[in-house]
Design an enzyme around this catalytic site. Structure first.
Site, PDB file in Angstrom:
ATOM      1  N   ASP A  28       0.864  -1.162   0.000  1.00  0.00           N
ATOM      2  CA  ASP A  28       0.000   0.000   0.000  1.00  0.00           C
ATOM      3  C   ASP A  28       0.913   1.228   0.000  1.00  0.00           C
ATOM      4  OD1 ASP A  28      -2.495   1.501   0.394  1.00  0.00           O
ATOM      5  OD2 ASP A  28      -1.695   1.872   2.399  1.00  0.00           O
ATOM      6  N   ASP A  44      -0.019   5.279   0.780  1.00  0.00           N
ATOM      7  CA  ASP A  44      -0.204   6.277   1.838  1.00  0.00           C
ATOM      8  C   ASP A  44      -0.457   5.592   3.172  1.00  0.00           C
ATOM      9  OD1 ASP A  44      -0.232   8.812   2.821  1.00  0.00           O
ATOM     10  OD2 ASP A  44      -2.016   9.482   1.770  1.00  0.00           O
ATOM     11  N   LYS A  63      -9.263  -3.514  -3.701  1.00  0.00           N
ATOM     12  CA  LYS A  63      -9.272  -3.997  -2.321  1.00  0.00           C
ATOM     13  C   LYS A  63     -10.583  -3.611  -1.623  1.00  0.00           C
ATOM     14  CE  LYS A  63      -5.525  -1.559  -1.527  1.00  0.00           C
ATOM     15  NZ  LYS A  63      -4.372  -0.917  -0.866  1.00  0.00           N
ATOM     16  N   ASP A 104      -1.589  -0.628   5.928  1.00  0.00           N
ATOM     17  CA  ASP A 104      -1.916  -0.080   7.246  1.00  0.00           C
ATOM     18  C   ASP A 104      -3.411  -0.105   7.561  1.00  0.00           C
ATOM     19  OD1 ASP A 104      -2.242   2.039   5.213  1.00  0.00           O
ATOM     20  OD2 ASP A 104      -2.709   3.328   6.933  1.00  0.00           O
TER      21      ASP A 104
END
Length: 261
Positions: free
Chosen positions: A13, A15, A186, A211
């Site tokens: 991922d 950001d 996702k 995250d």
């Protein structure tokens, strides 16, 4: 950490995992250096954002001091083109999306059209008009196969806050037609299937690093790949308590992950 020894592709991922806004997160560069020193392993960036194409992200990473190729970035837009090419190469597509997304589809060999499409595709469209939304609803009612690039309701913006994303547009179409699309991004497995196709690496040798529990980690379970949570962004350890979504591994950041490889 025996399972990690089998990983040949780390999907990152962006950001909250690799950078935060325009700031590179601590641990990102050591992770890149570690993967570069492992001849049988590679990394790629995986993002749900379909408003930009791969080169847009490469340029952003270049400004941060990293040199990556377009092939090392997979957006939900590209994943959608990979999915559609498996269904019908060169198909006629009615597309709601940014100019960057339109370019992605044209380069993948699709014909963009407002008439008699084979597929109706909803992406993140910042040039959205009521007329084009109406056309999309008409095609959906007529049972044209309906695809959305990703399900995010809001997109964060650089100065703080959010703007409506594809999920919000999906809600509009559902309210009008009663129908929902097949969603590529996702937490759905289609985006991982696309990555596996692109890199020709089996699912059991792929790890998703991110995250967010409900996208990055959830897609691991959906696609049957290893999931790795980093605590450098949205999710804290307290969020794991009572959550049905649990990662295979947890690290403070990419730097700690690098030390385990």
């Amino acid at each position: 950490m025996n399972l990690l020894k089998n990983i040949r592709l780390f999907l990152l991922d962006m950001d909250g995992t690799f950078y935060l806004g325009d700031r590179v997160l601590e641990g990102s560069r050591p992770f890149v250096d570690k993967i570069a020193a492992m001849p049988d392993c590679q990394l790629a960036f995986l993002t749900n954002n379909s408003s930009k194409n791969r080169m847009d992200y490469v340029k952003k990473l270049q400004k941060m001091g990293f040199s990556f190729s377009e092939d090392q970035v997979i957006t939900s837009g590209e994943a959608t083109t990979i999915y559609l090419n498996r269904q019908r190469p060169g198909a006629r597509v009615f597309l709601l999306g940014t100019p960057s997304l339109e370019q992605e589809f044209e380069e993948a060999g699709f014909i963009l059209t407002d008439a008699e499409p084979d597929f109706a595709v909803l992406g993140f469209d910042q040039c959205l008009t009521y007329e084009r939304l109406r056309k999309l609803c008409d095609f959906v009612r007529a049972d044209v196969p309906y695809i959305a690039t990703h399900p995010d309701f809001n997109c964060p913006i650089e100065n703080g806050g959010f703007i409506p994303d594809t999920g919000a547009m999906m809600a509009f179409v559902e309210a009008s037609t009663g129908k929902r699309p097949l969603v590529i991004g996702k937490p759905n497995r289609y985006i991982i299937d696309a990555a596996a196709d692109k890199f020709r690496i089996p699912h059991e040798e792929i790890a998703m690093v991110g995250d967010r529990l409900y996208t990055d980690i959830a897609v691991g379970a959906q696609a049957g790949i290893t999931s790795i949570l980093v605590l450098s962004g949205e999710t804290g350890r307290q969020d794991l308590e009572g959550s049905e979504i649990q990662p295979d591994y947890i690290f403070e950041d990419l730097g700690e992950l690098a030390k385990q490889l």
